[in-house]
Design a protein around this motif. Structure first.
Motif, PDB file in Angstrom:
ATOM      1  N   VAL A 222      31.030  43.116  43.811  1.00 19.90           N
ATOM      2  CA  VAL A 222      30.150  43.904  42.951  1.00 19.90           C
ATOM      3  C   VAL A 222      30.951  44.893  42.114  1.00 19.90           C
ATOM      4  N   ARG A 223      31.961  45.513  42.730  1.00 20.54           N
ATOM      5  CA  ARG A 223      32.794  46.472  41.990  1.00 20.54           C
ATOM      6  C   ARG A 223      33.531  45.781  40.854  1.00 20.54           C
ATOM      7  N   SER A 224      34.015  44.545  41.102  1.00 18.25           N
ATOM      8  CA  SER A 224      34.700  43.795  40.041  1.00 18.25           C
ATOM      9  C   SER A 224      33.746  43.494  38.890  1.00 18.25           C
ATOM     10  N   ALA A 225      32.523  43.072  39.227  1.00 19.97           N
ATOM     11  CA  ALA A 225      31.547  42.743  38.187  1.00 19.97           C
ATOM     12  C   ALA A 225      31.204  43.977  37.347  1.00 19.97           C
ATOM     13  N   LYS A 226      31.048  45.131  37.997  1.00 19.63           N
ATOM     14  CA  LYS A 226      30.746  46.351  37.269  1.00 19.63           C
ATOM     15  C   LYS A 226      31.912  46.792  36.396  1.00 19.63           C
ATOM     16  N   LEU A 227      33.109  46.669  36.950  1.00 18.02           N
ATOM     17  CA  LEU A 227      34.280  47.102  36.189  1.00 18.02           C
ATOM     18  C   LEU A 227      34.480  46.246  34.946  1.00 18.02           C
ATOM     19  N   MET A 228      34.097  44.970  35.029  1.00 21.37           N
ATOM     20  CA  MET A 228      34.252  44.084  33.877  1.00 21.37           C
ATOM     21  C   MET A 228      33.411  44.562  32.705  1.00 21.37           C
ATOM     22  N   LEU A 229      32.315  45.279  32.970  1.00 21.53           N
ATOM     23  CA  LEU A 229      31.437  45.774  31.911  1.00 21.53           C
ATOM     24  C   LEU A 229      31.885  47.117  31.357  1.00 21.53           C
ATOM     25  N   ASN A 230      32.931  47.698  31.953  1.00 17.62           N
ATOM     26  CA  ASN A 230      33.488  48.934  31.437  1.00 17.62           C
ATOM     27  C   ASN A 230      34.015  48.695  30.021  1.00 17.62           C
ATOM     28  N   LYS A 231      33.685  49.581  29.105  1.00 16.53           N
ATOM     29  CA  LYS A 231      34.040  49.389  27.690  1.00 16.53           C
ATOM     30  C   LYS A 231      35.538  49.192  27.506  1.00 16.53           C
ATOM     31  N   GLU A 232      36.332  50.081  28.116  1.00 14.68           N
ATOM     32  CA  GLU A 232      37.778  49.991  27.933  1.00 14.68           C
ATOM     33  C   GLU A 232      38.347  48.734  28.590  1.00 14.68           C
ATOM     34  N   MET A 233      37.752  48.307  29.710  1.00 13.18           N
ATOM     35  CA  MET A 233      38.211  47.078  30.345  1.00 13.18           C
ATOM     36  C   MET A 233      37.932  45.876  29.449  1.00 13.18           C
ATOM     37  N   LEU A 234      36.794  45.874  28.778  1.00  9.96           N
ATOM     38  CA  LEU A 234      36.479  44.792  27.846  1.00  9.96           C
ATOM     39  C   LEU A 234      37.474  44.758  26.693  1.00  9.96           C
ATOM     40  N   ILE A 235      37.845  45.928  26.201  1.00 11.57           N
ATOM     41  CA  ILE A 235      38.765  45.981  25.064  1.00 11.57           C
ATOM     42  C   ILE A 235      40.167  45.560  25.477  1.00 11.57           C
ATOM     43  N   ILE A 236      40.642  46.051  26.621  1.00 12.28           N
ATOM     44  CA  ILE A 236      41.995  45.685  27.061  1.00 12.28           C
ATOM     45  C   ILE A 236      42.063  44.214  27.439  1.00 12.28           C
ATOM     46  N   SER A 237      40.907  43.582  27.651  1.00 13.17           N
ATOM     47  CA  SER A 237      40.891  42.156  27.955  1.00 13.17           C
ATOM     48  C   SER A 237      41.429  41.320  26.795  1.00 13.17           C
ATOM     49  N   VAL A 238      41.321  41.842  25.580  1.00 13.80           N
ATOM     50  CA  VAL A 238      41.893  41.135  24.421  1.00 13.80           C
ATOM     51  C   VAL A 238      43.414  41.074  24.557  1.00 13.80           C
ATOM     52  N   THR A 239      44.013  42.173  24.995  1.00 14.19           N
ATOM     53  CA  THR A 239      45.453  42.197  25.245  1.00 14.19           C
ATOM     54  C   THR A 239      45.814  41.265  26.382  1.00 14.19           C
ATOM     55  N   ASN A 240      45.015  41.307  27.441  1.00 18.96           N
ATOM     56  CA  ASN A 240      45.268  40.433  28.584  1.00 18.96           C
ATOM     57  C   ASN A 240      45.207  38.961  28.192  1.00 18.96           C
ATOM     58  N   PHE A 241      44.251  38.632  27.306  1.00 18.75           N
ATOM     59  CA  PHE A 241      44.109  37.246  26.845  1.00 18.75           C
ATOM     60  C   PHE A 241      45.367  36.801  26.100  1.00 18.75           C
ATOM     61  N   TYR A 242      45.902  37.672  25.276  1.00 18.25           N
ATOM     62  CA  TYR A 242      47.121  37.333  24.540  1.00 18.25           C
ATOM     63  C   TYR A 242      48.295  37.084  25.488  1.00 18.25           C
ATOM     64  N   THR A 243      48.423  37.904  26.528  1.00 22.48           N
ATOM     65  CA  THR A 243      49.534  37.690  27.462  1.00 22.48           C
ATOM     66  C   THR A 243      49.430  36.343  28.155  1.00 22.48           C
ATOM     67  N   GLY A 244      48.206  35.837  28.339  1.00 20.78           N
ATOM     68  CA  GLY A 244      48.040  34.509  28.923  1.00 20.78           C
ATOM     69  C   GLY A 244      48.503  33.408  27.988  1.00 20.78           C
ATOM     70  N   LEU A 245      48.213  33.569  26.692  1.00 18.93           N
ATOM     71  CA  LEU A 245      48.648  32.577  25.712  1.00 18.93           C
ATOM     72  C   LEU A 245      50.171  32.534  25.606  1.00 18.93           C
ATOM     73  N   GLU A 246      50.794  33.707  25.533  1.00 19.90           N
ATOM     74  CA  GLU A 246      52.248  33.702  25.381  1.00 19.90           C
ATOM     75  C   GLU A 246      52.945  33.358  26.693  1.00 19.90           C
ATOM     76  N   LEU A 247      52.279  33.594  27.844  1.00 17.90           N
ATOM     77  CA  LEU A 247      52.799  33.126  29.125  1.00 17.90           C
ATOM     78  C   LEU A 247      52.917  31.603  29.123  1.00 17.90           C
ATOM     79  N   THR A 248      51.864  30.950  28.672  1.00 16.13           N
ATOM     80  CA  THR A 248      51.894  29.492  28.575  1.00 16.13           C
ATOM     81  C   THR A 248      53.015  29.024  27.661  1.00 16.13           C
ATOM     82  N   PHE A 249      53.167  29.725  26.546  1.00 10.11           N
ATOM     83  CA  PHE A 249      54.147  29.290  25.561  1.00 10.11           C
ATOM     84  C   PHE A 249      55.567  29.369  26.106  1.00 10.11           C
ATOM     85  N   PHE A 250      55.931  30.520  26.709  1.00  9.41           N
ATOM     86  CA  PHE A 250      57.327  30.638  27.144  1.00  9.41           C
ATOM     87  C   PHE A 250      57.589  29.932  28.468  1.00  9.41           C
TER      88      PHE A 250
END
Length: 438
Positions: A222-250
């Motif tokens: 439940v804490r994870s689900a609530k934290l996912m809706l945190n505004k700043e967590m949603l925004i930093i998720s864009v950065t996290n998504f990019y690190t996944g793409l470049e992880l795959t690449f290198f």
């Protein structure tokens, strides 16, 4: 003589780094070479990209239950059991069978979610606000040392050899399996975090009995689900998504692209090892630089380091674009008489320089994300790191899937766009920290 709380915490972080160094020397080497190894196995009907895509797809989904697993088992036990699964996956390459490999890939995805959630939780429990940056950088540098040792071994074994024979594959994976096994045992030397540092919701001790354990697991979810809706967590998720793409690449695409560029000569396969070592050297340089100088760099904030990583990545992506053939991530590209296979003609020295740049820029992003999450979400670090890995691994799964069909220049364009958005997202969160945690 008994260690102080700070000394005990530093001991735990060091042992944690050594354990991950050993286990991921085996796994990261395996991930970089498995596409080539399976390609050269005429009896294997499948693809290393498929295995990696399964790993990261399950990894993404499993991050939603990982905090509950860590809550039930504790961070140390969770990491130990997950490392056993990593060792089994590496050992499966001694005699690769499609259904076995793909089944273990799925199980490894679950283990990956658990081990990284537990790692983030345990690292935070052994850190203070003042030492979080240092510990993140130290751990990152030790972890990425795995790219040096495993890839050096692969390069020495493959030098002058055009394909991975059954005998050679057996030697390589026996060694990697033993190294991973030693890493599993190293986790047994971890101790309970100092009580003075421990302020997290997920603890080593907890309520006993079936109902108490169930409630603990449900609460973590439940804490994870609530934290996912945190505004700043949603925004930093864009950065996290990019690190996944470049992880795959290198980690999977770039080494394969170098191997498939046959203009580099008969040693193009072994060059995966050199590329991997240089990526590791870049990762270690970044980790140590921002770890050792963490107290100084934190005065200027985290965003200058992320900006440095962004600039290095953009330069690197352009150089790769002009240096390697467009089809190199997918198929071997052989020299053509009078017809260039890339814009400037493949240059191996430039390719190796880009390897170092990929590793260094990745360290810029990841060390600062670790530091940010550990500082802003300290009382919910397990959930924060699980969500980070959820987004990152989902992106990696998507990228491994499209790497089979999308030409190099389109892959690089995706990285440029997502890297720009991810950097801007990090800047926002750095200057707008969450006012309240969940």
């Amino acid at each position: 003589m008994a260690l102080s709380a700070g000394g005990k915490a530093f001991y735990n972080v060091t042992i944690l780094g050594v354990a991950f160094l050993l286990v991921f020397t085996a796994f990261q080497t395996c991930g970089m070479i498995q596409t080539v190894v399976l390609r050269d196995d005429k009896d294997f009907q499948g693809s290393g990209y498929d295995s990696l895509a399964i790993i990261y797809a399950v990894f993404a989904a499993a991050n939603w239950i990982a905090p509950s697993v860590v809550a039930l088992l504790g961070a140390r036990c969770s990491m130990f059991l997950s490392a056993v699964v990593y060792t089994g996956f590496v050992a499966s390459f001694l005699h690769p069978i499609p259904w076995v490999l793909y089944s273990l890939s799925g199980l490894l995805g679950l283990a990956a979610a658990v081990i990284w959630t537990a790692q983030g939780n345990y690292l935070t429990e052994n850190s203070t606000e003042q030492t979080m940056g240092r510990n993140s950088g130290l751990f990152w540098a030790m972890l990425q040392g795995s790219l040096l040792f495993g890839n050096l071994f692969f390069f020495l074994e493959m030098e002058g050899i055009n394909s991975v024979t059954t005998h050679l594959r057996t030697i390589i994976f026996i060694v990697l399996t033993v190294i991973s096994g030693v890493g599993v045992l190293t986790f047994l030397f971890l101790t309970k975090p100092p009580e003075e540092f421990s302020s997290l919701s997920i603890q080593e001790e907890g309520p006993t009995g079936g109902f108490g354990l169930l409630m603990k697991a449900v609460t973590a979810f439940v804490r994870s689900a609530k934290l996912m809706l945190n505004k700043e967590m949603l925004i930093i998720s864009v950065t996290n998504f990019y690190t996944g793409l470049e992880l795959t690449f290198f980690s999977g695409v770039y080494g394969t692209a170098i191997s498939n560029t046959k203009s580099f000569g008969a040693d193009s396969n072994s060059f995966i090892g050199i590329s991997g070592m240089l990526i590791g050297a870049g990762e270690i340089t970044g980790g140590l630089l921002f770890g050792i100088l963490g107290k100084k760099t934190i005065k200027f904030g985290r965003d200058p380091i992320v900006l440095l990583g962004y600039v290095v990545h953009m330069i690197c992506f352009y150089l790769i674009y002009i240096n390697l053939p467009a089809e190199s991530p997918i198929n071997p590209v052989f020299p053509r008489n009078g017809v260039p296979v890339s814009i400037i003609g493949p240059n191996i020295e430039l390719a190796f320089a880009c390897s170092f740049m990929l590793g260094f820029a990745d360290a810029c992003f990841n060390t600062q994300i670790y530091s940010l999450l550990g500082s802003y979400f300290k009382s919910d670090s397990a959930s924060a790191f699980a969500l980070f890995k959820f987004i990152q691994s989902a992106a990696a799964a998507i990228a491994f899937a499209y790497s089979l069909v999308i030409l190099l220049h389109w892959q690089l364009l995706i990285l440029v766009v997502c890297g720009t958005l991810g950097t801007l997202s990090f800047f926002y969160v750095e200057h707008h920290p969450p006012r309240n945690e969940i």
